[in-house]
Design a protein around this motif. Structure first.
Motif, PDB file in Angstrom:
ATOM      1  N   TYR A  45       2.293   0.875   5.112  1.00 54.21           N
ATOM      2  CA  TYR A  45       2.645   1.552   3.860  1.00 54.21           C
ATOM      3  C   TYR A  45       4.117   1.416   3.462  1.00 54.21           C
ATOM      4  N   ARG A  88     -13.359   7.998  -1.223  1.00 53.60           N
ATOM      5  CA  ARG A  88     -12.177   7.821  -0.374  1.00 53.60           C
ATOM      6  C   ARG A  88     -11.192   8.975  -0.442  1.00 53.60           C
ATOM      7  N   ASP A 111      -4.288   4.464  -0.187  1.00 59.10           N
ATOM      8  CA  ASP A 111      -5.210   5.108   0.730  1.00 59.10           C
ATOM      9  C   ASP A 111      -4.973   6.611   0.641  1.00 59.10           C
ATOM     10  N   SER A 169     -11.635  11.431   3.030  1.00 56.66           N
ATOM     11  CA  SER A 169     -10.214  11.105   3.195  1.00 56.66           C
ATOM     12  C   SER A 169      -9.944  10.807   4.670  1.00 56.66           C
ATOM     13  N   LYS A 172       0.824  -1.206   0.000  1.00 56.02           N
ATOM     14  CA  LYS A 172       0.000   0.000   0.000  1.00 56.02           C
ATOM     15  C   LYS A 172       0.862   1.261   0.000  1.00 56.02           C
ATOM     16  N   LEU A 191       0.449   5.539   0.727  1.00 57.05           N
ATOM     17  CA  LEU A 191      -0.403   6.562   1.339  1.00 57.05           C
ATOM     18  C   LEU A 191      -0.277   7.870   0.566  1.00 57.05           C
TER      19      LEU A 191
END
Length: 224
Positions: A94, A78, A43, A83, A3, A5
């Motif tokens: 992350y 998102r 994300d 957020s 992931k 960020l």
């Protein structure tokens, strides 16, 4: 853990003016297209969480791919509406943190302690701190555990003073990225105004202007 960020601004206008600003759309969408194609999840976080405004000028520079992501329910929910707040984020999830631009970030990125903590944590676990354009503002004041600026002695780039003058915002922004980066010991690299350009120095990957988001993403993917 696959992931990344993505940091977005909550700032809706230039300082005390009524002139609207916010996220430069392509600096998020173009980056996300590259990293998601490579198999990474993203994300979205902002200093306050919740609503993320768009810089209206950025809509003039969209393409089909950017508009497709902008219109997607996932991005609308998102990124732009819900957020995450920094307190919602576990840095251990992350591989990298990416600071998007748009002039709004000049007001809410530089001195946010929670974002700085997240950046330090990602770097400490071997991840990457990345940015594009005005997003470099999110890295300018981050210090390591020895109280040294993380950009000190490093090659970085971001929106230049010349580009700020060309954008007509030299007298509106609270500071100049190029000036502060140099003041904090960075070796600020740049090319001709509005030319695609990204620089890597170890765990730092930075892009010069709105046309450099894909270059930053591609460089990050190669490292990951």
């Amino acid at each position: 853990m696959k992931k990344i960020l993505i940091v977005l601004t909550n700032t809706t206008q230039y300082g005390n003016t009524t002139d609207p600003t916010g996220l430069w759309l392509g600096e998020a969408t173009e980056f996300v297209d590259v990293v998601e194609t490579a198999g990474y999840q993203v994300d979205y976080v902002s200093p306050k969480g919740g609503f993320v405004p768009l810089d209206p000028r950025s809509m003039k520079y969209t393409d089909t791919a950017s508009m497709a992501r902008y219109n997607s329910a996932d991005f609308q929910q998102r990124a732009l509406t819900h957020s995450l707040a920094p307190s919602d984020v576990d840095s251990a999830d992350y591989l990298a943190i990416y600071y998007t631009g748009g002039h709004g970030v000049m007001w809410d990125f530089p001195d946010n302690p929670e974002l700085q903590d997240l950046t330090r944590a990602v770097l400490r676990q071997g991840g990457y701190a990345t940015s594009v354009c005005h997003g470099i503002a999110g890295l300018l004041n981050v210090k390591d555990t020895n109280d040294h600026y993380i950009i000190d002695g490093r090659n970085v780039t971001g929106f230049t003073t010349a580009e700020e003058i060309l954008a007509g915002k030299r007298k509106v922004v609270p500071f100049l990225n190029q000036t502060i980066a140099t003041k904090h010991g960075a070796n600020f690299k740049h090319r001709r105004a509005y030319t695609e350009y990204a620089v890597q120095d170890g765990q730092l990957i930075t892009g010069q202007n709105p046309f450099s988001a894909k270059a930053v993403a591609e460089c990050l993917v190669k490292n990951l």
